[in-house]
Every structure is written in C-alpha cells, then in structure tokens.
Scaffold this motif. Structure first.
Motif, PDB file in Angstrom:
ATOM      1  N   GLY A 142      -5.941  -0.494   8.002  1.00 42.10           N
ATOM      2  CA  GLY A 142      -5.770   1.046   8.077  1.00 42.10           C
ATOM      3  C   GLY A 142      -4.332   1.063   8.307  1.00 42.10           C
ATOM      4  N   GLY A 143      -4.098   2.494   8.139  1.00 43.61           N
ATOM      5  CA  GLY A 143      -2.676   2.989   8.035  1.00 43.61           C
ATOM      6  C   GLY A 143      -2.194   3.472   9.426  1.00 43.61           C
ATOM      7  N   GLY A 144      -0.883   3.310   9.665  1.00 50.26           N
ATOM      8  CA  GLY A 144      -0.424   3.914  10.908  1.00 50.26           C
ATOM      9  C   GLY A 144      -0.429   2.632  11.939  1.00 50.26           C
ATOM     10  N   HIS A 145      -0.652   3.130  13.311  1.00 53.79           N
ATOM     11  CA  HIS A 145      -0.893   2.168  14.299  1.00 53.79           C
ATOM     12  C   HIS A 145      -2.301   1.447  14.232  1.00 53.79           C
ATOM     13  N   THR A 146      -2.225  -0.002  14.297  1.00 53.93           N
ATOM     14  CA  THR A 146      -3.554  -0.427  13.959  1.00 53.93           C
ATOM     15  C   THR A 146      -3.643  -1.700  14.595  1.00 53.93           C
ATOM     16  N   VAL A 221       2.242  -5.273   8.831  1.00 47.95           N
ATOM     17  CA  VAL A 221       2.143  -4.630  10.080  1.00 47.95           C
ATOM     18  C   VAL A 221       3.724  -4.842  10.827  1.00 47.95           C
ATOM     19  N   THR A 222       4.328  -4.185  11.292  1.00 38.79           N
ATOM     20  CA  THR A 222       5.675  -4.617  12.258  1.00 38.79           C
ATOM     21  C   THR A 222       5.443  -4.027  13.523  1.00 38.79           C
ATOM     22  N   LYS A 223       6.051  -4.765  14.652  1.00 41.84           N
ATOM     23  CA  LYS A 223       6.099  -3.991  16.120  1.00 41.84           C
ATOM     24  C   LYS A 223       7.356  -3.533  16.322  1.00 41.84           C
ATOM     25  N   PRO A 229       1.774  -2.326  17.197  1.00 40.78           N
ATOM     26  CA  PRO A 229       1.416  -3.043  15.745  1.00 40.78           C
ATOM     27  C   PRO A 229       1.447  -1.667  14.668  1.00 40.78           C
ATOM     28  N   HIS A 230       2.399  -1.526  13.686  1.00 36.12           N
ATOM     29  CA  HIS A 230       2.325  -0.175  12.906  1.00 36.12           C
ATOM     30  C   HIS A 230       2.090  -0.780  11.359  1.00 36.12           C
ATOM     31  N   ARG A 231       1.282  -0.408  10.643  1.00 38.54           N
ATOM     32  CA  ARG A 231       1.097  -0.654   9.280  1.00 38.54           C
ATOM     33  C   ARG A 231       1.862   0.318   8.324  1.00 38.54           C
ATOM     34  N   LEU A 232       2.942  -0.194   7.722  1.00 40.52           N
ATOM     35  CA  LEU A 232       3.806   0.447   6.885  1.00 40.52           C
ATOM     36  C   LEU A 232       4.263   0.070   5.784  1.00 40.52           C
ATOM     37  N   GLU A 305      11.159  14.990   4.515  1.00 40.49           N
ATOM     38  CA  GLU A 305      12.401  15.325   3.743  1.00 40.49           C
ATOM     39  C   GLU A 305      12.436  14.572   2.129  1.00 40.49           C
ATOM     40  N   GLY A 306      11.501  13.598   2.002  1.00 42.38           N
ATOM     41  CA  GLY A 306      11.122  13.106   0.797  1.00 42.38           C
ATOM     42  C   GLY A 306      12.527  11.977   0.232  1.00 42.38           C
ATOM     43  N   VAL A 307      12.723  11.260   1.352  1.00 41.05           N
ATOM     44  CA  VAL A 307      13.734  10.110   0.935  1.00 41.05           C
ATOM     45  C   VAL A 307      13.032   9.033   1.379  1.00 41.05           C
ATOM     46  N   PRO A 308      11.963   8.147   0.478  1.00 35.68           N
ATOM     47  CA  PRO A 308      11.225   7.332   0.755  1.00 35.68           C
ATOM     48  C   PRO A 308      12.028   5.861   1.175  1.00 35.68           C
ATOM     49  N   SER A 309      13.244   5.571   0.573  1.00 33.27           N
ATOM     50  CA  SER A 309      13.694   4.392   0.663  1.00 33.27           C
ATOM     51  C   SER A 309      14.447   4.127   2.058  1.00 33.27           C
ATOM     52  N   LYS A 310      14.754   5.510   2.811  1.00 32.49           N
ATOM     53  CA  LYS A 310      15.362   5.479   4.280  1.00 32.49           C
ATOM     54  C   LYS A 310      14.551   5.728   5.325  1.00 32.49           C
ATOM     55  N   GLY A 311      13.311   6.081   4.851  1.00 36.10           N
ATOM     56  CA  GLY A 311      12.352   6.334   5.930  1.00 36.10           C
ATOM     57  C   GLY A 311      11.213   5.487   6.064  1.00 36.10           C
ATOM     58  N   ALA A 312      10.202   5.995   7.059  1.00 39.01           N
ATOM     59  CA  ALA A 312       9.171   5.017   7.294  1.00 39.01           C
ATOM     60  C   ALA A 312       7.725   5.720   6.644  1.00 39.01           C
TER      61      ALA A 312
END
Ligand SMILES: Cc1cc2nc3c(=O)[nH]c(=O)nc-3n(C[C@H](O)[C@H](O)[C@H](O)COP(=O)(O)O)c2cc1C
Length: 353
Positions: A142-146, A221-223, A229-232, A305-312
């Motif tokens: 699943g997406g988000g915290h997982t 997933v990264t912490k 733990p956050h799936r991004l 804001e719609g800036v996918p490369s610089k956001g999460a």
C-alpha cells in the motif's frame, strides 16, 4: 448486486472504499467516488481545525450519499472534529496511530461507524479492544505509511485474530482484486492509489503523468523521508534523500519546518505537538524527527504544486500497473464488470477441473 453486511451499513453501492490521502482525498474526489458508488473518506489529518470543518461542509454540499472522514485523534482540533462529525451525522470515521478511547466511545454512542486502518496483527487486536466496528488492514504494497507484511498474509492473519469485519487494502485496483478479497473472507476492498489516479483526483496533471510513467520497481519504502516506513515513488528527490547522511537531512528539515510554519499559519507549538503525537512510541533520530515536520511541504510540492521531480509522491506499488485515468463512474463500472467476469471464471475453472 455486489454487497456485504458492512457496506450495507455504510450505505455505498459497492463494497469499495476510497481511502483518505492527504491533499488528494478532497471534497471533490470524495464526492466523485461516493456519487459513483464507492464509500469515500475525506482526508483531514493534514488540515487545521477550521479547514477540516469547512471540508466537511463542502463535501456535504457535493453529495447526498454517506461518506466518512479520516483524522488523527492526536491532531490539534481533534475534539472539535469529533463533535462536528456527530453534529453533521457523518456515517463513519477512520484513524490509525494513537487512537483515543474516549473519542471512539463518543462516536460509537452517536452511531458513527469507527473503521481504523491497521498494518499489523497486534494493532488489529488493540483496535478491536478499543471498540472499532470494522478494520481496514493495509498490507505492505500500500501507498503512504505502510507496514512490512504483504496484504494477502496480513489479511488472513487478521481474519483469524479478530471477530470484526475486515476490509483489505494495499495493491488493489480492479474487480478481480475485489473478488479475490471477498473469496478470502474480507468484507470489501479499500483503494488509495487507484482513486488518486482518476480524472476527478485534484492531483496536477504533471504529477499524474509521473505516476502513469513509473513501474513497480520504482515504488519503494524508505524511513529517511519522515522517519516512518513510507512507500513512495523513488524519483530524483527521494532517491537522493534515501542516500543522504543524517546531518544533511537535519539541515534540510529545519529549513522546511520554517517554511511549513509560514505556509499553514499553524503555531510552532501546534506543529511540535502534532508530530510528537504522531511519533509516539516510535524510536527516531533527531534528524528523522525533524523530517516529520518537513514532509508536508515536500508532499505538497508534487501533489498540489505539480512539480513531481522535486516533491514526494506517496504511492502504492499498484501504480506501476495502472496506465489510465478513468472517471470514478468509469472505474466503478469497470470494477462491477470485472467482478462478474471473475465470478464466471471461478465457476468455469472449477467445472473444468
Ligand atoms: C498519495 C497518497 C497519500 C496518502 N495519504 C494518507 C493519509 O494522509 N492518511 C492515511 O491514513 N493514509 C494515507 N495514504 C494511504 C491510503 O489511505 C491507503 O491506505 C493506501 O493507499 C492503500 O493502498 P493502495 O495505495 O495500494 O490502494 C495515502 C496513500 C497515497 C497513495
């Protein structure tokens, strides 16, 4: 008619939940998913008290059908959100970390259905003991915290451990998944990523394109992002952060917490209270703790804001399999027909063998 006891009580046409997603599950998306036949949850965990109450009013103006709200029971304004949910006769609430027994009792006494999301068996057992009416279990896909247990394993483990109706989340996108979950013993499915990737989702087009372009191996997933733990999607920003040292993360977190304070007009005390509440019980380094305050800004960069490369971009792994942006009505119709096809195949396959 595809229906289960729990969803009859919730009042949706299909046993499908559109889950809460910060800055995504807005009144616009909740009304669209709910009007199409799912049960939508409004995301209020990232809202101030006033924003939360206004979002409830806005959703009520956009749909006559029942919907739910999601919030943290430790967030500033939680008591007022509980009172407003009761006053406005909202059908259900969802919550996850640090549930408050007093609020749950108050909501239940008022007839509000309490459906927390859990990612581990021990949390399912605790949620049941605190009075939940049903559970959403979110597997590691699943997406988000997982958590770390895949949906199929967590679902069967939880079904064995509690008596409550259980809704399966993590990795679902279609009617075949709904049929599989029900065959497993679930009361329905809950989907975040799939509803985020619809026409009515408020996510800017550039960011939706980034979701459409990624494959499952890029969704990990990264912490390092906010200490949990956050799936991004591992884009440019998250890949660099995942490799960064703690001091570097700490400095960036400090700068962004200051920006967040300006952005939301929230008092610094409220921010501290909110993220210490959020982190209760988790062991974190100072740098990771600071990242918790940092995360809203970075998520909004992509999702608002719609800036996918610089956001999460929080995402379920299932985004790697989703290659279209249907309307909520089209999605629900598709789920209905796939479910029927799955039932047909089930009978045919059994017959053949
Ligand atoms: C973009 C995004 C934002 C999310 N934000 C939240 C949130 O604010 N609160 C929450 O409880 N869950 C959040 N989640 C988790 C979802 O509510 C849901 O449990 C999860 O997406 C289910 O897995 P799936 O993405 O495979 O459908 C988020 C998920 C996504 C994809």
């Amino acid at each position: 008619m595809i229906q289960t006891e729990l969803f009859k009580r919730l009042g949706s046409e299909l046993p499908v939940i559109q889950t809460a997603m910060g800055w995504v599950a807005t009144p616009q998306l909740v009304a669209a998913s709910t009007n199409a036949g799912a049960f939508g949850f409004l995301a209020l965990a990232t809202s101030s008290k006033q924003e939360a109450l206004s979002a409830i009013d806005e959703t009520l103006a956009l749909t006559n059908k029942p919907f739910g709200v999601n919030f943290h029971m430790f967030q500033p304004g939680a008591a007022e959100i509980v009172d407003y949910v009761i006053q406005k006769k909202i059908r259900a609430v969802s919550y996850s970390r640090s549930p408050v027994a007093e609020y749950i009792l108050k909501l239940k006494n008022a007839g509000v259905i309490c459906i927390p999301t859990v990612g581990e068996v021990k949390h399912a057992i605790k949620a049941e003991s605190l009075g939940a009416d049903a559970l959403v279990i979110q597997g590691s896909e699943g997406g988000g915290h997982t958590g770390s247990t895949p949906t199929s394993l967590l679902l069967s483990e939880v079904l064995k451990s509690v008596k409550l109706p259980v809704v399966a989340a993590g990795g679902f996108r279609d009617g075949f998944g709904l049929a599989a979950a029900i065959a497993w013993g679930a009361s329905g499915i809950a989907m975040g990523t799939r509803f985020m990737m619809t026409k009515e989702s408020p996510v800017p087009d550039a960011t939706k394109e980034a979701y459409l372009a990624c494959d499952t191996s890029q969704i990990r997933v990264t912490k390092k992002f906010d200490g949990l733990p956050h799936r991004l999607i591992f884009n440019e920003y998250i890949s660099a952060l995942d490799k960064a040292s703690s001091p570097k993360i700490f400095i960036q977190a400090l700068i962004s917490s200051w920006k967040y304070k300006q952005l939301s007009n929230a008092s610094f005390r409220d921010i501290l209270k909110s993220f210490f509440g959020m982190l209760k019980g988790d062991e974190l380094t100072i740098a990771q703790t600071m990242m918790a305050a940092n995360s809203p800004i970075i998520i909004q960069k992509a999702m608002v804001e719609g800036v996918p490369s610089k956001g999460a971009m929080p995402s379920g792994q299932v985004a790697g399999l989703i290659k279209d942006l249907p309307s909520c009505v089209e999605l629900i119709e598709q789920i209905r027909s796939e479910f029927n096809e799955a039932s047909r195949k089930f009978k045919e396959n059994l017959h053949e063998s």
